[in-house]
Design a protein around this motif. Sequence first.
Motif, mmCIF file in Angstrom:
data_model
loop_
_atom_site.group_PDB
_atom_site.id
_atom_site.type_symbol
_atom_site.label_atom_id
_atom_site.label_comp_id
_atom_site.label_asym_id
_atom_site.label_seq_id
_atom_site.Cartn_x
_atom_site.Cartn_y
_atom_site.Cartn_z
ATOM 1 N N VAL A 133 0.679 -1.221 0.020
ATOM 2 C CA VAL A 133 -0.212 -0.124 0.105
ATOM 3 C C VAL A 133 0.962 1.112 0.000
ATOM 4 C CG1 VAL A 133 -1.808 1.233 1.301
ATOM 5 C CG2 VAL A 133 -1.900 -1.142 1.096
ATOM 6 N N ARG A 134 1.893 1.197 0.698
ATOM 7 C CA ARG A 134 2.756 2.375 1.008
ATOM 8 C C ARG A 134 3.572 2.704 -0.391
ATOM 9 N NH1 ARG A 134 5.370 3.229 6.690
ATOM 10 N NH2 ARG A 134 6.013 5.184 5.647
ATOM 11 N N VAL A 135 3.886 1.514 -1.151
ATOM 12 C CA VAL A 135 4.611 1.624 -2.151
ATOM 13 C C VAL A 135 3.852 2.747 -3.203
ATOM 14 C CG1 VAL A 135 5.579 0.501 -4.392
ATOM 15 C CG2 VAL A 135 6.022 -0.402 -1.881
ATOM 16 N N ARG A 136 2.558 2.631 -3.155
ATOM 17 C CA ARG A 136 1.595 3.205 -4.259
ATOM 18 C C ARG A 136 1.682 4.817 -3.789
ATOM 19 N NH1 ARG A 136 -0.402 -0.042 -7.755
ATOM 20 N NH2 ARG A 136 -0.448 -2.169 -7.365
ATOM 21 N N ASN A 137 1.976 5.217 -2.401
ATOM 22 C CA ASN A 137 1.901 6.554 -2.139
ATOM 23 C C ASN A 137 2.839 7.389 -3.100
ATOM 24 O OD1 ASN A 137 2.922 8.926 -0.495
ATOM 25 N ND2 ASN A 137 2.162 7.874 0.882
ATOM 26 N N PRO A 138 2.141 8.461 -3.352
ATOM 27 C CA PRO A 138 2.681 9.561 -4.318
ATOM 28 C C PRO A 138 4.046 9.954 -3.906
ATOM 29 C CG PRO A 138 0.565 10.048 -4.055
ATOM 30 C CD PRO A 138 0.754 9.091 -3.101
ATOM 31 N N GLU A 139 4.401 9.988 -2.773
ATOM 32 C CA GLU A 139 5.708 10.452 -2.172
ATOM 33 C C GLU A 139 6.907 9.366 -2.339
ATOM 34 O OE1 GLU A 139 5.675 11.839 1.914
ATOM 35 O OE2 GLU A 139 4.182 13.482 1.390
ATOM 36 N N THR A 140 6.523 8.106 -2.040
ATOM 37 C CA THR A 140 7.151 6.871 -2.377
ATOM 38 C C THR A 140 7.655 6.806 -3.702
ATOM 39 O OG1 THR A 140 6.109 5.914 -0.458
ATOM 40 C CG2 THR A 140 7.455 4.485 -2.029
ATOM 41 N N GLN A 141 6.561 6.889 -4.605
ATOM 42 C CA GLN A 141 6.646 7.045 -5.925
ATOM 43 C C GLN A 141 7.804 7.971 -6.303
ATOM 44 O OE1 GLN A 141 5.693 4.594 -8.612
ATOM 45 N NE2 GLN A 141 5.772 3.371 -6.676
ATOM 46 N N GLU A 142 7.665 9.192 -5.795
ATOM 47 C CA GLU A 142 8.388 10.523 -6.464
ATOM 48 C C GLU A 142 9.822 9.871 -6.078
ATOM 49 O OE1 GLU A 142 8.945 15.074 -5.765
ATOM 50 O OE2 GLU A 142 7.225 14.215 -5.034
ATOM 51 N N ARG A 143 10.133 9.632 -4.960
ATOM 52 C CA ARG A 143 11.569 9.072 -4.526
ATOM 53 C C ARG A 143 12.152 7.991 -5.366
ATOM 54 N NH1 ARG A 143 12.789 10.747 0.943
ATOM 55 N NH2 ARG A 143 11.930 12.687 1.086
ATOM 56 N N LEU A 144 11.313 7.243 -5.864
ATOM 57 C CA LEU A 144 11.894 5.771 -6.368
ATOM 58 C C LEU A 144 12.181 6.505 -8.009
ATOM 59 C CD1 LEU A 144 9.475 3.021 -5.295
ATOM 60 C CD2 LEU A 144 12.005 3.312 -4.964
ATOM 61 N N ARG A 145 11.277 7.253 -8.516
ATOM 62 C CA ARG A 145 11.342 7.736 -9.666
ATOM 63 C C ARG A 145 12.606 8.699 -9.773
ATOM 64 N NH1 ARG A 145 9.904 9.052 -14.484
ATOM 65 N NH2 ARG A 145 8.156 10.155 -15.289
ATOM 66 N N GLU A 146 13.045 9.554 -8.707
ATOM 67 C CA GLU A 146 14.046 10.401 -8.615
ATOM 68 C C GLU A 146 15.380 9.309 -8.628
ATOM 69 O OE1 GLU A 146 13.657 12.699 -5.091
ATOM 70 O OE2 GLU A 146 12.316 14.046 -6.133
ATOM 71 N N LEU A 147 15.312 8.207 -7.912
ATOM 72 C CA LEU A 147 16.500 7.316 -7.989
ATOM 73 C C LEU A 147 16.621 6.856 -9.329
ATOM 74 C CD1 LEU A 147 18.549 5.584 -6.477
ATOM 75 C CD2 LEU A 147 16.843 3.840 -6.169
ATOM 76 N N VAL A 148 15.601 6.262 -10.104
ATOM 77 C CA VAL A 148 15.709 5.783 -11.381
ATOM 78 C C VAL A 148 16.280 6.810 -12.454
ATOM 79 C CG1 VAL A 148 14.360 5.019 -13.379
ATOM 80 C CG2 VAL A 148 13.909 4.048 -11.018
ATOM 81 N N ASP A 149 15.889 8.086 -12.308
ATOM 82 C CA ASP A 149 16.338 9.237 -13.082
ATOM 83 C C ASP A 149 17.701 9.337 -12.938
ATOM 84 O OD1 ASP A 149 13.765 9.458 -14.160
ATOM 85 O OD2 ASP A 149 13.370 11.369 -12.718
ATOM 86 N N VAL A 150 18.213 9.331 -11.700
ATOM 87 C CA VAL A 150 19.665 9.590 -11.595
ATOM 88 C C VAL A 150 20.557 8.261 -11.894
ATOM 89 C CG1 VAL A 150 21.568 9.676 -9.786
ATOM 90 C CG2 VAL A 150 19.711 11.067 -9.355
ATOM 91 N N ILE A 151 20.032 7.269 -11.704
ATOM 92 C CA ILE A 151 20.744 5.930 -12.440
ATOM 93 C C ILE A 151 20.630 5.988 -13.885
ATOM 94 C CG2 ILE A 151 20.318 3.491 -12.787
ATOM 95 C CD1 ILE A 151 19.073 3.446 -9.673
ATOM 96 N N ASN A 152 19.474 6.481 -14.461
ATOM 97 C CA ASN A 152 19.682 6.592 -15.825
ATOM 98 C C ASN A 152 20.592 7.632 -16.537
ATOM 99 O OD1 ASN A 152 17.545 4.489 -16.547
ATOM 100 N ND2 ASN A 152 16.101 5.778 -16.437
ATOM 101 N N LYS A 153 20.683 8.587 -15.812
ATOM 102 C CA LYS A 153 21.639 9.534 -16.224
ATOM 103 C C LYS A 153 23.090 9.039 -15.935
ATOM 104 C CE LYS A 153 18.833 13.543 -15.387
ATOM 105 N NZ LYS A 153 18.574 14.751 -14.484
ATOM 106 N N VAL A 154 23.531 8.449 -14.764
ATOM 107 C CA VAL A 154 24.695 7.793 -14.598
ATOM 108 C C VAL A 154 25.079 6.925 -15.577
ATOM 109 C CG1 VAL A 154 26.251 6.857 -12.943
ATOM 110 C CG2 VAL A 154 24.734 8.955 -12.194
ATOM 111 N N GLU A 155 24.315 5.888 -15.648
ATOM 112 C CA GLU A 155 24.462 4.704 -16.258
ATOM 113 C C GLU A 155 25.058 5.003 -17.825
ATOM 114 O OE1 GLU A 155 21.701 0.511 -16.637
ATOM 115 O OE2 GLU A 155 20.850 2.397 -17.482
ATOM 116 N N ARG A 156 24.563 5.912 -18.488
ATOM 117 C CA ARG A 156 25.224 6.257 -19.939
ATOM 118 C C ARG A 156 26.580 6.633 -19.890
ATOM 119 N NH1 ARG A 156 20.532 10.590 -20.482
ATOM 120 N NH2 ARG A 156 18.707 8.884 -20.418
ATOM 121 N N ARG A 157 27.065 6.920 -18.675
ATOM 122 C CA ARG A 157 28.632 7.316 -18.678
ATOM 123 C C ARG A 157 29.334 6.229 -18.327
ATOM 124 N NH1 ARG A 157 28.466 12.681 -14.849
ATOM 125 N NH2 ARG A 157 27.079 13.886 -16.267
ATOM 126 N N PHE A 158 28.962 4.937 -17.892
ATOM 127 C CA PHE A 158 29.713 3.896 -17.560
ATOM 128 C C PHE A 158 29.362 2.832 -18.722
ATOM 129 C CE2 PHE A 158 29.272 6.087 -13.780
ATOM 130 C CZ PHE A 158 30.655 6.437 -13.210
#
Length: 66
Positions: free
Chosen positions: A41-66
């Motif tokens: 239930v808490r995984v679907r919380n908008p705040e949780t989703q925002e934090r997970l999205r931010e993490l994935v965004d960072v990973i996607n940006k960094v991943e291209r460099r390696f």
Amino acid sequence: MEAYVSDRIFDPQRTTKSLMTDAGDLAPTTGLGDAAIQDDVRVRNPETQERLRELVDVINKVERRF
């Protein structure tokens, strides 16, 4: 992005599997508590989703460099 998303939400289990880590590492990295990552239930919380999205965004940006 597909490696991290399930049913149109950012799925912590898929994220940890993709990053070869566990929820114990993912929670503090995103600034969330263990319950927010492990409770369906808490995984679907908008705040949780925002934090997970931010993490994935960072990973996607960094991943291209390696």
